[in-house]
Design an enzyme around this catalytic site. Sequence first.
Site, PDB file in Angstrom:
ATOM      1  N   ARG A 162      -0.138  14.990  12.872  1.00 30.45           N
ATOM      2  CA  ARG A 162       0.276  14.690  11.187  1.00 30.45           C
ATOM      3  C   ARG A 162       0.598  15.971  10.382  1.00 30.45           C
ATOM      4  NH1 ARG A 162      -1.391   9.264   9.871  1.00 30.45           N
ATOM      5  NH2 ARG A 162       0.209   9.408   8.245  1.00 30.45           N
ATOM      6  N   PRO A 163       1.465  16.929  10.781  1.00 33.63           N
ATOM      7  CA  PRO A 163       1.504  18.141  10.150  1.00 33.63           C
ATOM      8  C   PRO A 163       2.284  17.929   8.805  1.00 33.63           C
ATOM      9  CG  PRO A 163       3.038  18.218  12.010  1.00 33.63           C
ATOM     10  CD  PRO A 163       2.104  16.942  11.950  1.00 33.63           C
ATOM     11  N   VAL A 164       2.538  18.900   7.984  1.00 25.65           N
ATOM     12  CA  VAL A 164       3.064  18.715   6.513  1.00 25.65           C
ATOM     13  C   VAL A 164       4.279  19.820   6.539  1.00 25.65           C
ATOM     14  CG1 VAL A 164       1.508  17.174   5.425  1.00 25.65           C
ATOM     15  CG2 VAL A 164       1.309  19.741   5.317  1.00 25.65           C
ATOM     16  N   ASP A 165       4.658  20.504   7.557  1.00 25.76           N
ATOM     17  CA  ASP A 165       5.421  21.728   7.674  1.00 25.76           C
ATOM     18  C   ASP A 165       6.639  21.413   6.886  1.00 25.76           C
ATOM     19  OD1 ASP A 165       5.550  19.985   9.745  1.00 25.76           O
ATOM     20  OD2 ASP A 165       6.940  21.293  10.649  1.00 25.76           O
ATOM     21  N   LEU A 166       7.109  19.951   6.855  1.00 30.73           N
ATOM     22  CA  LEU A 166       8.554  19.590   6.544  1.00 30.73           C
ATOM     23  C   LEU A 166       8.567  19.792   5.075  1.00 30.73           C
ATOM     24  CD1 LEU A 166       9.714  17.079   9.068  1.00 30.73           C
ATOM     25  CD2 LEU A 166      10.172  19.627   9.029  1.00 30.73           C
TER      26      LEU A 166
ATOM     27  N   LYS B 280       0.712  -1.129   0.010  1.00 28.22           N
ATOM     28  CA  LYS B 280      -0.012  -0.027   0.162  1.00 28.22           C
ATOM     29  C   LYS B 280       0.974   1.314  -0.042  1.00 28.22           C
ATOM     30  CE  LYS B 280      -1.640   1.779   3.925  1.00 28.22           C
ATOM     31  NZ  LYS B 280      -1.773   3.405   4.341  1.00 28.22           N
ATOM     32  N   ASN B 281       1.642   1.187   0.861  1.00 28.76           N
ATOM     33  CA  ASN B 281       2.697   2.488   1.198  1.00 28.76           C
ATOM     34  C   ASN B 281       3.760   2.811   0.088  1.00 28.76           C
ATOM     35  OD1 ASN B 281       1.079   3.166   3.257  1.00 28.76           O
ATOM     36  ND2 ASN B 281       2.665   2.531   4.870  1.00 28.76           N
TER      37      ASN B 281
ATOM     38  N   ASP C  99       4.839   1.091  12.164  1.00 29.56           N
ATOM     39  CA  ASP C  99       3.244   0.589  11.734  1.00 29.56           C
ATOM     40  C   ASP C  99       3.077  -0.967  12.163  1.00 29.56           C
ATOM     41  OD1 ASP C  99       3.346   2.220   8.449  1.00 29.56           O
ATOM     42  OD2 ASP C  99       2.695   2.853  10.446  1.00 29.56           O
TER      43      ASP C  99
ATOM     44  N   ARG D  84      -8.552  -0.400   4.524  1.00 24.78           N
ATOM     45  CA  ARG D  84      -7.708   0.700   3.785  1.00 24.78           C
ATOM     46  C   ARG D  84      -6.449  -0.097   3.464  1.00 24.78           C
ATOM     47  NH1 ARG D  84      -7.190   6.416   6.590  1.00 24.78           N
ATOM     48  NH2 ARG D  84      -6.033   6.521   4.776  1.00 24.78           N
TER      49      ARG D  84
ATOM     50  N   ILE E 216       7.511   7.896  16.956  1.00 26.62           N
ATOM     51  CA  ILE E 216       7.254   8.298  15.700  1.00 26.62           C
ATOM     52  C   ILE E 216       5.876   9.306  15.909  1.00 26.62           C
ATOM     53  CG2 ILE E 216       6.854   7.954  13.284  1.00 26.62           C
ATOM     54  CD1 ILE E 216       9.292   7.195  14.281  1.00 26.62           C
TER      55      ILE E 216
ATOM     56  N   CYS F 161      -4.952  12.825  12.375  1.00 28.78           N
ATOM     57  CA  CYS F 161      -6.008  11.598  12.348  1.00 28.78           C
ATOM     58  C   CYS F 161      -5.865  10.859  13.732  1.00 28.78           C
ATOM     59  CB  CYS F 161      -5.346  10.625  11.283  1.00 28.78           C
ATOM     60  SG  CYS F 161      -3.796  10.006  11.599  1.00 28.78           S
TER      61      CYS F 161
ATOM     62  N   ARG G 122      -4.752  10.986   3.831  1.00 28.47           N
ATOM     63  CA  ARG G 122      -3.698  11.824   4.126  1.00 28.47           C
ATOM     64  C   ARG G 122      -2.652  12.029   2.982  1.00 28.47           C
ATOM     65  NH1 ARG G 122      -0.574  12.111   6.519  1.00 28.47           N
ATOM     66  NH2 ARG G 122      -0.250  14.333   7.351  1.00 28.47           N
TER      67      ARG G 122
END
Length: 417
Positions: free
Chosen positions: A121-125, A22-23, A304, A396, A326, A116, A92
């Site tokens: 789960r920011p996306v600043d990076l 999936k990933n 995970d 999912r 994490i 979630c 996401r």
Amino acid sequence: MDKLVIEGGARLEGEIRISGSKNASLPILIASLMADGDVFLENVPKLRDINTTLELLTLLGCQSHFNGHGLVEISAGNLVPEAPYDLVRTMRASVLCLGPLLAKLGRAKVALPGGCAIGSRPVDLHLRALEQMGAGFDLDSGYIIGSCEGLRGAHVIFDFPTVGGTENLLMAASLAKGETILENAAREPEVVDLADFLNACGARISGQGTSIISVDGVPSLSGCRYRVMSDRIEAGTYMAAGAITGGDLVLTNCPFEELEAVIAKFREMGVDIEKDARGVRVRAGKDLTCVDVVTLPYPGFPTDMQAQIMAVMCVARGSGMIKETIFENRFMHALELIRMGAKIRISGQNAVVRGGVELIGAPVMASDLRASASLVLAGLVARGRTEVQRIYHLDRGYEKIENKLSSAGARIKRVSQ
Ligand code: EPZ
């Protein structure tokens, strides 16, 4: 909504085939919009998140066809640079279209993914690194509005080896002008698979799998045919199923080297895991012992797999400490396992598991993908019946989980409510 009903106590025996990752599939599918020619992907799993990603590609102007048996064909049409909120909020990973849209069109409007169950789960990076490549961003009514006059190579040093951030930047840098260096890049196998896919399309990426990746931008990417890697987290989950039921499983189409940290921990618990001619054989008795686990970026123990090994530890001898480094809120499964009789004490990012418990079946609630998997594992060994609700989380990321488990002897069925 569906639920899974499990009668515990069956020892798993037999063969289980591991599906495509999936990933790895999600970023590779999204990267396909950057190719000027047709892309053919093999070994793509049949999952909710895959369907959501194909929906996203359609909204972005691509045509795609999934034959339902691993083969996906994508051709990018006249691209539309917008990923709407009602789709991004369900997955996401949609934020991964930011890099490709900026690279191809110089603009992007992507809903800011909310948090979630497992964290903010920011996306600043992602954004900070893309700004170094010349992109500018505004935030307007929950959308990230990005634009650039063409992306240029940059020397990016990530504060944290972010998987999604590394993937977004790999895609953006592939079509940027000049060289991009990604330092403190994520080393996950799924990042390597994306880089190998991009190189198959004509990108010039080197160093993938290490923490320093170099990308020489090229003017365009062609189509290609590519086979997605197997799912190492699905494989680890079935290793946990063999362990918790004291079973004897052979996992086919199964990664091995990419699961080194997970295999080492299961072996430390007393699980016998070996490669043989048919695949990876997993055997366990009833005398497993608890271990200490710290989740880390690859090649460390994967976050995970944290929920799954916790379930196995509940029934192993002794006690063990799990440290989740994490995500800030990834022990939701513990609360449900406790309802099944598990003895777990949570303190911040640490969970102490006292093993040697007989789990008792109960109605339990799934909260996120891997938490759901840990409840299924607990149900396989619990005395009596376990009903796992809200299994859309499971769908999912696990292809036909009840079929795969029942083919190995589990008493499990899906019930539509
Ligand atoms: C990917 O998520 C996976 N998802 C996750 O798998 C996995 O748990 C995670 O990597 C870690 O291995 C997919 O590949 C689709 P990150 P991602 O960016 O990319 C923080 C599953 O179960 N961070 O490495 O979102 C972040 O908050 C899913 O299959 C920032 O602070 O992971 C988190 O604490 C769950 N700012 C940590 O880094 C950023 O800009 C790891 O995030 C980006 C991340």
